[in-house]
Write a protein that holds these residues in place. Sequence first.
Motif, PDB file in Angstrom:
ATOM      1  N   VAL A  27      23.102  45.863 -52.478  1.00 21.21           N
ATOM      2  CA  VAL A  27      23.064  44.457 -53.463  1.00 21.21           C
ATOM      3  C   VAL A  27      22.427  44.708 -54.597  1.00 21.21           C
ATOM      4  CG1 VAL A  27      22.323  42.219 -53.461  1.00 21.21           C
ATOM      5  CG2 VAL A  27      23.706  42.901 -51.398  1.00 21.21           C
ATOM      6  N   SER A  28      21.316  45.308 -54.358  1.00 22.91           N
ATOM      7  CA  SER A  28      20.108  45.552 -55.411  1.00 22.91           C
ATOM      8  C   SER A  28      20.609  46.643 -56.498  1.00 22.91           C
ATOM      9  CB  SER A  28      18.841  45.516 -55.061  1.00 22.91           C
ATOM     10  OG  SER A  28      18.798  46.616 -54.310  1.00 22.91           O
ATOM     11  N   ALA A  29      21.212  47.507 -56.173  1.00 24.22           N
ATOM     12  CA  ALA A  29      21.569  48.625 -57.058  1.00 24.22           C
ATOM     13  C   ALA A  29      22.010  48.468 -58.340  1.00 24.22           C
ATOM     14  CB  ALA A  29      22.902  49.519 -56.205  1.00 24.22           C
ATOM     15  N   ALA A  30      22.636  47.337 -58.520  1.00 25.71           N
ATOM     16  CA  ALA A  30      22.858  46.964 -60.195  1.00 25.71           C
ATOM     17  C   ALA A  30      21.721  46.512 -60.832  1.00 25.71           C
ATOM     18  CB  ALA A  30      23.749  45.523 -60.156  1.00 25.71           C
ATOM     19  N   PHE A  31      20.530  46.365 -60.191  1.00 24.47           N
ATOM     20  CA  PHE A  31      19.327  45.888 -60.649  1.00 24.47           C
ATOM     21  C   PHE A  31      18.493  46.955 -60.608  1.00 24.47           C
ATOM     22  CE2 PHE A  31      21.048  42.096 -58.958  1.00 24.47           C
ATOM     23  CZ  PHE A  31      21.329  41.233 -60.146  1.00 24.47           C
ATOM     24  N   ASN A  32      18.681  48.065 -60.209  1.00 23.01           N
ATOM     25  CA  ASN A  32      17.538  49.477 -60.156  1.00 23.01           C
ATOM     26  C   ASN A  32      18.048  50.328 -61.173  1.00 23.01           C
ATOM     27  OD1 ASN A  32      15.578  50.814 -59.295  1.00 23.01           O
ATOM     28  ND2 ASN A  32      16.485  51.667 -57.404  1.00 23.01           N
ATOM     29  N   TRP A  33      17.506  50.350 -62.257  1.00 19.83           N
ATOM     30  CA  TRP A  33      17.756  51.484 -63.235  1.00 19.83           C
ATOM     31  C   TRP A  33      16.614  51.867 -63.811  1.00 19.83           C
ATOM     32  CZ3 TRP A  33      17.217  46.142 -64.268  1.00 19.83           C
ATOM     33  CH2 TRP A  33      16.293  45.874 -65.494  1.00 19.83           C
ATOM     34  N   THR A  55      11.676  48.671 -60.731  1.00 15.56           N
ATOM     35  CA  THR A  55      11.684  48.150 -59.271  1.00 15.56           C
ATOM     36  C   THR A  55      11.451  46.732 -58.896  1.00 15.56           C
ATOM     37  OG1 THR A  55       9.595  49.025 -58.888  1.00 15.56           O
ATOM     38  CG2 THR A  55      11.734  50.457 -58.484  1.00 15.56           C
ATOM     39  N   PHE A  56      10.631  45.937 -59.772  1.00 15.58           N
ATOM     40  CA  PHE A  56      10.200  44.673 -59.449  1.00 15.58           C
ATOM     41  C   PHE A  56      11.251  43.738 -58.948  1.00 15.58           C
ATOM     42  CE2 PHE A  56       9.432  40.299 -60.451  1.00 15.58           C
ATOM     43  CZ  PHE A  56       8.250  39.878 -59.470  1.00 15.58           C
ATOM     44  N   VAL A  57      12.413  43.609 -59.629  1.00 18.06           N
ATOM     45  CA  VAL A  57      13.752  42.814 -59.350  1.00 18.06           C
ATOM     46  C   VAL A  57      14.236  43.315 -57.926  1.00 18.06           C
ATOM     47  CG1 VAL A  57      15.975  42.324 -60.030  1.00 18.06           C
ATOM     48  CG2 VAL A  57      14.463  42.442 -61.725  1.00 18.06           C
ATOM     49  N   ALA A  62      14.779  42.131 -52.207  1.00 20.43           N
ATOM     50  CA  ALA A  62      14.392  42.410 -50.894  1.00 20.43           C
ATOM     51  C   ALA A  62      13.514  41.495 -49.835  1.00 20.43           C
ATOM     52  CB  ALA A  62      13.630  43.967 -50.721  1.00 20.43           C
ATOM     53  N   PHE A  63      12.534  40.998 -50.662  1.00 17.36           N
ATOM     54  CA  PHE A  63      11.440  39.837 -50.340  1.00 17.36           C
ATOM     55  C   PHE A  63      12.409  38.571 -49.988  1.00 17.36           C
ATOM     56  CE2 PHE A  63       9.109  35.907 -50.825  1.00 17.36           C
ATOM     57  CZ  PHE A  63       7.978  36.534 -49.721  1.00 17.36           C
ATOM     58  N   LEU A  64      13.197  38.351 -50.849  1.00 13.69           N
ATOM     59  CA  LEU A  64      13.979  37.117 -50.718  1.00 13.69           C
ATOM     60  C   LEU A  64      14.928  37.206 -49.533  1.00 13.69           C
ATOM     61  CD1 LEU A  64      14.453  35.927 -54.397  1.00 13.69           C
ATOM     62  CD2 LEU A  64      13.130  34.688 -52.691  1.00 13.69           C
ATOM     63  N   ARG A 103       5.222  36.851 -42.912  1.00 11.37           N
ATOM     64  CA  ARG A 103       5.568  37.962 -42.228  1.00 11.37           C
ATOM     65  C   ARG A 103       6.099  38.512 -43.463  1.00 11.37           C
ATOM     66  NH1 ARG A 103      10.093  40.241 -39.592  1.00 11.37           N
ATOM     67  NH2 ARG A 103       9.620  40.946 -37.841  1.00 11.37           N
ATOM     68  N   GLN A 104       6.931  38.672 -44.305  1.00  9.04           N
ATOM     69  CA  GLN A 104       7.373  39.193 -45.381  1.00  9.04           C
ATOM     70  C   GLN A 104       6.596  39.876 -46.402  1.00  9.04           C
ATOM     71  OE1 GLN A 104      10.283  40.750 -44.846  1.00  9.04           O
ATOM     72  NE2 GLN A 104       9.891  42.036 -46.552  1.00  9.04           N
ATOM     73  N   ALA A 105       5.705  38.762 -46.605  1.00 11.02           N
ATOM     74  CA  ALA A 105       4.528  39.218 -47.584  1.00 11.02           C
ATOM     75  C   ALA A 105       3.611  40.292 -47.212  1.00 11.02           C
ATOM     76  CB  ALA A 105       3.754  38.078 -48.121  1.00 11.02           C
ATOM     77  N   VAL A 106       3.452  40.468 -45.935  1.00  8.71           N
ATOM     78  CA  VAL A 106       2.569  41.468 -45.430  1.00  8.71           C
ATOM     79  C   VAL A 106       3.411  42.693 -45.346  1.00  8.71           C
ATOM     80  CG1 VAL A 106       1.315  42.277 -43.147  1.00  8.71           C
ATOM     81  CG2 VAL A 106       0.831  40.066 -44.038  1.00  8.71           C
ATOM     82  N   ALA A 107       4.479  42.768 -45.073  1.00 12.09           N
ATOM     83  CA  ALA A 107       5.517  43.748 -44.797  1.00 12.09           C
ATOM     84  C   ALA A 107       5.724  44.460 -45.982  1.00 12.09           C
ATOM     85  CB  ALA A 107       6.945  43.402 -44.063  1.00 12.09           C
ATOM     86  N   THR A 108       5.896  43.457 -47.197  1.00 11.14           N
ATOM     87  CA  THR A 108       5.920  44.011 -48.597  1.00 11.14           C
ATOM     88  C   THR A 108       4.771  44.692 -48.966  1.00 11.14           C
ATOM     89  OG1 THR A 108       7.543  42.172 -49.203  1.00 11.14           O
ATOM     90  CG2 THR A 108       6.640  43.248 -50.875  1.00 11.14           C
ATOM     91  N   VAL A 109       3.809  44.256 -48.892  1.00 13.91           N
ATOM     92  CA  VAL A 109       2.462  44.791 -49.283  1.00 13.91           C
ATOM     93  C   VAL A 109       2.502  46.334 -48.542  1.00 13.91           C
ATOM     94  CG1 VAL A 109      -0.064  44.871 -49.392  1.00 13.91           C
ATOM     95  CG2 VAL A 109       1.175  42.884 -50.032  1.00 13.91           C
ATOM     96  N   LEU A 110       2.653  46.079 -47.248  1.00 13.34           N
ATOM     97  CA  LEU A 110       2.509  47.500 -46.579  1.00 13.34           C
ATOM     98  C   LEU A 110       3.538  48.641 -46.882  1.00 13.34           C
ATOM     99  CD1 LEU A 110       1.790  46.128 -43.062  1.00 13.34           C
ATOM    100  CD2 LEU A 110       0.274  47.612 -44.509  1.00 13.34           C
ATOM    101  N   GLU A 111       4.801  48.157 -47.367  1.00 16.22           N
ATOM    102  CA  GLU A 111       5.771  49.003 -48.086  1.00 16.22           C
ATOM    103  C   GLU A 111       5.441  49.578 -49.502  1.00 16.22           C
ATOM    104  OE1 GLU A 111       9.079  46.325 -48.115  1.00 16.22           O
ATOM    105  OE2 GLU A 111       9.120  46.400 -45.924  1.00 16.22           O
ATOM    106  N   TRP A 112       4.577  48.754 -50.037  1.00 12.69           N
ATOM    107  CA  TRP A 112       4.089  49.155 -51.506  1.00 12.69           C
ATOM    108  C   TRP A 112       3.012  50.185 -51.386  1.00 12.69           C
ATOM    109  CZ3 TRP A 112       3.486  43.790 -54.134  1.00 12.69           C
ATOM    110  CH2 TRP A 112       4.693  43.228 -54.578  1.00 12.69           C
TER     111      TRP A 112
END
Length: 146
Positions: A27-33, A55-57, A62-64, A103-112
């Motif tokens: 889904v996000s491939a179009a936004f990753n350039w 990669t912000f978008v 992914a977060f959403l 839950r997702q915010a913590v997962a996102t920070v750990l992924e970063w």
Amino acid sequence: MGSPPGLAGRWRRLFAGVLDWIIVNVVSAAFNWTSWDYVWNAQRGAWDRFPVEHTFVVSLLAFLYFWLFHAFWNGQTLGKRLFGIRVVQENGVKLGVGQAAVRQAVATVLEWLCCIGLLLDLGWILFDPRKQALHDKAARTVVVNA
């Protein structure tokens, strides 16, 4: 207040997560350039071109994806639904919107934090008696059979 159903197996959780990330990436491939920017190189006395990843978008999508599906679709993403698992509070009650966001915010920070944070987060599931990742512990959630 009830008790949660049986904890979901580690393999089903892994495969559900892999499927979810495939969906997010498609889904996000179009936004990753990659674009190019120029910066002055004082040593060479010239302009250098360097790649800039957007990669912000992708991170936001992914977060959403994970937050909104967990919050509004019975604690399930598409991958979790296919593999018959869902996220609930530790006491078995349905996941709340704020709790899903934490839950997702913590997962996102750990992924970063790249490999270290991601491996620590997901590796925790292997040794934890309740099969909780660090983001589950932070949000006080468990992944159970649906």
